[in-house]
Write a protein that holds these residues in place. Structure first.
Motif, PDB file in Angstrom:
ATOM      1  N   GLU A   1       0.832  -1.209   0.000  1.00  0.00           N
ATOM      2  CA  GLU A   1       0.000   0.000   0.000  1.00  0.00           C
ATOM      3  C   GLU A   1       0.868   1.261   0.000  1.00  0.00           C
ATOM      4  OE1 GLU A   1      -3.204   0.126   2.824  1.00  0.00           O
ATOM      5  OE2 GLU A   1      -3.519  -2.035   2.635  1.00  0.00           O
ATOM      6  N   ILE A   2       1.929   1.232   0.780  1.00  0.00           N
ATOM      7  CA  ILE A   2       2.854   2.371   0.829  1.00  0.00           C
ATOM      8  C   ILE A   2       3.581   2.499  -0.507  1.00  0.00           C
ATOM      9  CG2 ILE A   2       4.895   3.331   1.971  1.00  0.00           C
ATOM     10  CD1 ILE A   2       2.359   3.377   3.694  1.00  0.00           C
ATOM     11  N   LYS A   3       3.987   1.358  -1.053  1.00  0.00           N
ATOM     12  CA  LYS A   3       4.668   1.355  -2.355  1.00  0.00           C
ATOM     13  C   LYS A   3       3.773   2.001  -3.417  1.00  0.00           C
ATOM     14  CE  LYS A   3       7.419  -1.883  -4.957  1.00  0.00           C
ATOM     15  NZ  LYS A   3       8.611  -1.563  -4.255  1.00  0.00           N
ATOM     16  N   LYS A   4       2.482   1.624  -3.436  1.00  0.00           N
ATOM     17  CA  LYS A   4       1.542   2.184  -4.407  1.00  0.00           C
ATOM     18  C   LYS A   4       1.346   3.677  -4.167  1.00  0.00           C
ATOM     19  CE  LYS A   4      -3.062   1.656  -6.431  1.00  0.00           C
ATOM     20  NZ  LYS A   4      -2.916   2.937  -7.032  1.00  0.00           N
ATOM     21  N   LEU A   5       1.301   4.093  -2.928  1.00  0.00           N
ATOM     22  CA  LEU A   5       1.158   5.508  -2.598  1.00  0.00           C
ATOM     23  C   LEU A   5       2.315   6.314  -3.194  1.00  0.00           C
ATOM     24  CD1 LEU A   5      -0.503   7.439  -0.385  1.00  0.00           C
ATOM     25  CD2 LEU A   5       1.736   7.318   0.680  1.00  0.00           C
ATOM     26  N   PHE A   6       3.538   5.827  -3.020  1.00  0.00           N
ATOM     27  CA  PHE A   6       4.707   6.512  -3.563  1.00  0.00           C
ATOM     28  C   PHE A   6       4.726   6.468  -5.096  1.00  0.00           C
ATOM     29  CE2 PHE A   6       6.921   5.746   0.669  1.00  0.00           C
ATOM     30  CZ  PHE A   6       6.857   7.073   1.051  1.00  0.00           C
ATOM     31  N   GLN A   7       4.333   5.339  -5.668  1.00  0.00           N
ATOM     32  CA  GLN A   7       4.295   5.234  -7.127  1.00  0.00           C
ATOM     33  C   GLN A   7       3.266   6.197  -7.721  1.00  0.00           C
ATOM     34  OE1 GLN A   7       3.574   0.996  -7.445  1.00  0.00           O
ATOM     35  NE2 GLN A   7       5.729   0.559  -7.872  1.00  0.00           N
ATOM     36  N   ASP A   8       2.113   6.292  -7.072  1.00  0.00           N
ATOM     37  CA  ASP A   8       1.084   7.228  -7.536  1.00  0.00           C
ATOM     38  C   ASP A   8       1.572   8.672  -7.436  1.00  0.00           C
ATOM     39  OD1 ASP A   8      -0.584   5.098  -8.059  1.00  0.00           O
ATOM     40  OD2 ASP A   8      -1.852   5.397  -6.283  1.00  0.00           O
ATOM     41  N   ALA A   9       2.279   8.988  -6.351  1.00  0.00           N
ATOM     42  CA  ALA A   9       2.827  10.338  -6.183  1.00  0.00           C
ATOM     43  C   ALA A   9       3.881  10.627  -7.253  1.00  0.00           C
ATOM     44  CB  ALA A   9       3.426  10.493  -4.789  1.00  0.00           C
ATOM     45  N   ALA A  10       4.705   9.637  -7.564  1.00  0.00           N
ATOM     46  CA  ALA A  10       5.723   9.811  -8.614  1.00  0.00           C
ATOM     47  C   ALA A  10       5.064  10.029  -9.971  1.00  0.00           C
ATOM     48  CB  ALA A  10       6.646   8.579  -8.655  1.00  0.00           C
ATOM     49  N   ASN A  11       4.035   9.257 -10.262  1.00  0.00           N
ATOM     50  CA  ASN A  11       3.324   9.409 -11.540  1.00  0.00           C
ATOM     51  C   ASN A  11       2.651  10.772 -11.636  1.00  0.00           C
ATOM     52  OD1 ASN A  11       4.073   6.814 -12.255  1.00  0.00           O
ATOM     53  ND2 ASN A  11       2.159   5.884 -11.601  1.00  0.00           N
ATOM     54  N   SER A  12       2.078  11.219 -10.541  1.00  0.00           N
ATOM     55  CA  SER A  12       1.426  12.528 -10.516  1.00  0.00           C
ATOM     56  C   SER A  12       2.444  13.640 -10.752  1.00  0.00           C
ATOM     57  CB  SER A  12       0.720  12.728  -9.178  1.00  0.00           C
ATOM     58  OG  SER A  12       0.143  14.000  -9.098  1.00  0.00           O
ATOM     59  N   ALA A  13       3.597  13.540 -10.112  1.00  0.00           N
ATOM     60  CA  ALA A  13       4.644  14.549 -10.291  1.00  0.00           C
ATOM     61  C   ALA A  13       5.118  14.584 -11.744  1.00  0.00           C
ATOM     62  CB  ALA A  13       5.819  14.263  -9.349  1.00  0.00           C
ATOM     63  N   MET A  14       5.267  13.415 -12.362  1.00  0.00           N
ATOM     64  CA  MET A  14       5.701  13.364 -13.756  1.00  0.00           C
ATOM     65  C   MET A  14       4.642  13.966 -14.674  1.00  0.00           C
ATOM     66  SD  MET A  14       7.912  12.799 -16.043  1.00  0.00           S
ATOM     67  CE  MET A  14       9.197  11.943 -15.175  1.00  0.00           C
ATOM     68  N   GLN A  15       3.380  13.686 -14.403  1.00  0.00           N
ATOM     69  CA  GLN A  15       2.307  14.244 -15.224  1.00  0.00           C
ATOM     70  C   GLN A  15       2.267  15.763 -15.100  1.00  0.00           C
ATOM     71  OE1 GLN A  15       0.242  12.585 -17.460  1.00  0.00           O
ATOM     72  NE2 GLN A  15      -0.153  14.701 -18.032  1.00  0.00           N
ATOM     73  N   ASN A  16       2.420  16.263 -13.884  1.00  0.00           N
ATOM     74  CA  ASN A  16       2.440  17.710 -13.668  1.00  0.00           C
ATOM     75  C   ASN A  16       3.613  18.355 -14.402  1.00  0.00           C
ATOM     76  OD1 ASN A  16       0.155  17.644 -12.057  1.00  0.00           O
ATOM     77  ND2 ASN A  16       1.320  17.496 -10.160  1.00  0.00           N
ATOM     78  N   LYS A  17       4.763  17.714 -14.341  1.00  0.00           N
ATOM     79  CA  LYS A  17       5.942  18.228 -15.047  1.00  0.00           C
ATOM     80  C   LYS A  17       5.680  18.288 -16.552  1.00  0.00           C
ATOM     81  CE  LYS A  17      10.644  17.033 -16.279  1.00  0.00           C
ATOM     82  NZ  LYS A  17      11.676  16.019 -16.236  1.00  0.00           N
ATOM     83  N   GLN A  18       5.113  17.218 -17.100  1.00  0.00           N
ATOM     84  CA  GLN A  18       4.836  17.172 -18.533  1.00  0.00           C
ATOM     85  C   GLN A  18       3.811  18.242 -18.930  1.00  0.00           C
ATOM     86  OE1 GLN A  18       3.781  13.057 -19.025  1.00  0.00           O
ATOM     87  NE2 GLN A  18       5.915  12.413 -19.282  1.00  0.00           N
ATOM     88  N   ASP A  19       2.813  18.459 -18.075  1.00  0.00           N
ATOM     89  CA  ASP A  19       1.818  19.488 -18.349  1.00  0.00           C
ATOM     90  C   ASP A  19       2.451  20.875 -18.390  1.00  0.00           C
ATOM     91  OD1 ASP A  19      -0.154  17.567 -18.499  1.00  0.00           O
ATOM     92  OD2 ASP A  19      -0.959  17.967 -16.496  1.00  0.00           O
ATOM     93  N   LEU A  20       3.368  21.140 -17.468  1.00  0.00           N
ATOM     94  CA  LEU A  20       4.036  22.437 -17.427  1.00  0.00           C
ATOM     95  C   LEU A  20       4.992  22.627 -18.616  1.00  0.00           C
ATOM     96  CD1 LEU A  20       4.807  22.843 -13.623  1.00  0.00           C
ATOM     97  CD2 LEU A  20       3.190  24.167 -14.985  1.00  0.00           C
ATOM     98  N   MET A  21       5.583  21.534 -19.068  1.00  0.00           N
ATOM     99  CA  MET A  21       6.508  21.613 -20.193  1.00  0.00           C
ATOM    100  C   MET A  21       5.795  22.081 -21.465  1.00  0.00           C
ATOM    101  SD  MET A  21       9.614  20.691 -19.258  1.00  0.00           S
ATOM    102  CE  MET A  21      10.485  20.011 -20.634  1.00  0.00           C
ATOM    103  N   LYS A  22       4.502  21.877 -21.540  1.00  0.00           N
ATOM    104  CA  LYS A  22       3.729  22.290 -22.717  1.00  0.00           C
ATOM    105  C   LYS A  22       3.703  23.812 -22.872  1.00  0.00           C
ATOM    106  CE  LYS A  22       0.774  18.243 -22.496  1.00  0.00           C
ATOM    107  NZ  LYS A  22      -0.556  17.733 -22.160  1.00  0.00           N
ATOM    108  N   PHE A  23       3.979  24.536 -21.797  1.00  0.00           N
ATOM    109  CA  PHE A  23       3.993  25.999 -21.858  1.00  0.00           C
ATOM    110  C   PHE A  23       5.282  26.527 -22.479  1.00  0.00           C
ATOM    111  CE2 PHE A  23       0.855  25.326 -18.483  1.00  0.00           C
ATOM    112  CZ  PHE A  23      -0.168  26.133 -18.942  1.00  0.00           C
ATOM    113  N   LEU A  24       6.289  25.695 -22.591  1.00  0.00           N
ATOM    114  CA  LEU A  24       7.581  26.135 -23.125  1.00  0.00           C
ATOM    115  C   LEU A  24       7.618  26.034 -24.633  1.00  0.00           C
ATOM    116  CD1 LEU A  24       9.978  24.524 -20.524  1.00  0.00           C
ATOM    117  CD2 LEU A  24       9.118  26.856 -20.586  1.00  0.00           C
TER     118      LEU A  24
END
Length: 60
Positions: free
Chosen positions: A37-60
């Motif tokens: 459960e903890i592993k999934k929590l961290f994996q979900d947080a990592a995926n969310s951070a990557m998605q946010n980064k990719q979304d912000l990169m679209k502004f460049l």
């Protein structure tokens, strides 16, 4: 889309770098976690951070 100012670019750089750091840390924490459960929590947080980064990169 309108042009980005220097301040906008600096803010984007700061946010993108933060999400990149967060992704790396969460991925590392997930790899070390024993509890599924903890592993999934961290994996979900990592995926969310990557998605946010990719979304912000679209502004460049």
């Amino acid at each position: 889309m309108s042009e980005l100012s220097i301040l906008d670019l600096q803010n984007l750089r700061h946010l993108i770098g933060g999400y990149d750091t967060n992704h790396c840390k969460m991925t590392d924490y997930a790899s070390q976690a024993k509890d599924p459960e903890i592993k999934k929590l961290f994996q979900d947080a990592a995926n969310s951070a990557m998605q946010n980064k990719q979304d912000l990169m679209k502004f460049l």
